[in-house]
Scaffold this active site. Structure first.
Site, PDB file in Angstrom:
ATOM      1  CB  SER A  52      -0.881   0.014   1.255  1.00 40.19           C
ATOM      2  OG  SER A  52      -1.549   1.253   1.424  1.00 40.19           O
ATOM      3  CE1 TYR A 107      -3.995  -2.122   4.826  1.00 43.33           C
ATOM      4  CE2 TYR A 107      -3.215   0.114   4.457  1.00 43.33           C
ATOM      5  CZ  TYR A 107      -3.606  -1.115   3.958  1.00 43.33           C
ATOM      6  OH  TYR A 107      -3.604  -1.326   2.608  1.00 43.33           O
TER       7      TYR A 107
END
Length: 278
Positions: free
Chosen positions: A137, A150
């Site tokens: 990501s 995350y």
């Protein structure tokens, strides 16, 4: 496009995994996917036809992974490309989020990807060829309030991927960490786990962030099918990158982060150097 490569994609029933499977199958690749239940397995195989095969697997059931990969290699032939796509997002202020939520985030996003990779590697290493794509990501480079677990998991996977690419270079095995920006997947919707709010001190900072993320879900700039085509392009490349950003938002945010980091390093250079011995 190649017609001979077999892709193993974890989490093939949603998000980037589904988009990549669709694009790969349309270009005559063979796709083996992992799914979470029998219904998803049947749907994937029935929709995509003879070049599509699915296996039920929870990537956190670590003791079952080696046997499954060995069976796939024996029964279905070589896995040419592994795509570690299975994962989810956790949203929550760190002080409000439990350690158990952090463990679960890392079990899926990091330990699951590593376990699958470790199971596939002996076969790729023996053949002296292969390609591993780890879906990370832009949150593996940049950070923002409310997704510390995350981002931590994606920073970890970025570091593992880059190190692994150096370890595997002598064996003609490539590793690419694919870092998407904001795309129209389920990441901010049904795939997002959200911790309950409990500390009012964070309301002014975080409530607008959570609201904006929920409102933008499904309306992001990024097109998953175009991301899939980009991934196929690097799969077909003879010299794929160790890192690939996807999306103009990821590009700008990461470039801004690197520029700010460079400026900060330069500003503190004298102090940094002061710790060297004579």
């Amino acid at each position: 496009m190649s017609t001979s490569k077999t892709l193993l994609i974890t989490g093939v029933s949603s998000g980037f995994g589904r988009a990549l499977a669709q694009e790969a199958l349309a270009n005559d690749y063979r796709v083996i996917g992992t799914v979470r239940n029998a219904e998803a397995k049947a749907a994937f195989e029935q929709f995509h036809g003879q070049n599509a095969l699915a296996f039920e697997l929870d990537v956190t059931h670590f003791t079952t992974i080696d046997a499954l990969i060995a069976d796939i290699e024996e029964q279905q032939g070589p896995i040419d490309v592994l795509v570690n796509n299975a994962g989810y997002g956790h949203e929550g202020i760190m002080e409000e989020s439990s350690l158990e939520e952090m463990r679960r985030q890392f079990d899926v996003n990091v330990f699951g990807a590593v376990a699958i990779t470790k199971a596939v590697l002996p076969f790729m290493r023996q053949r002296r060829r292969g390609h591993i794509l780890n879906i990370t990501s832009m949150g593996g480079f940049i950070t923002m309030p409310g997704i510390s677990y995350y981002c931590g998991s994606k920073f970890a996977l970025e570091g593992i991927s880059e190190t692994l690419s150096k370890e595997l270079a002598p064996f003609n095995i490539h590793v690419t960490a694919v870092a998407p920006g904001s795309f129209r997947t389920d990441w901010a919707g049904r795939s997002m786990v959200r911790s309950a709010r409990s500390i009012s001190d964070y309301d002014a900072l975080f409530d607008p962030i959570r609201q904006a993320r929920e409102e933008k879900s499904g309306k992001q700039l990024g097109d998953p099918q175009k991301a899939a085509r980009a991934m196929l392009a690097i799969i077909e490349s003879d010299n794929p990158p160790a890192h690939l950003l996807l999306g103009s938002d990821a590009l700008k945010l990461v470039q801004d982060k690197l520029a700010a980091m460079s400026a900060e390093i330069e500003a503190w250079e004298a102090l940094t150097r002061s710790t060297d011995g004579e």
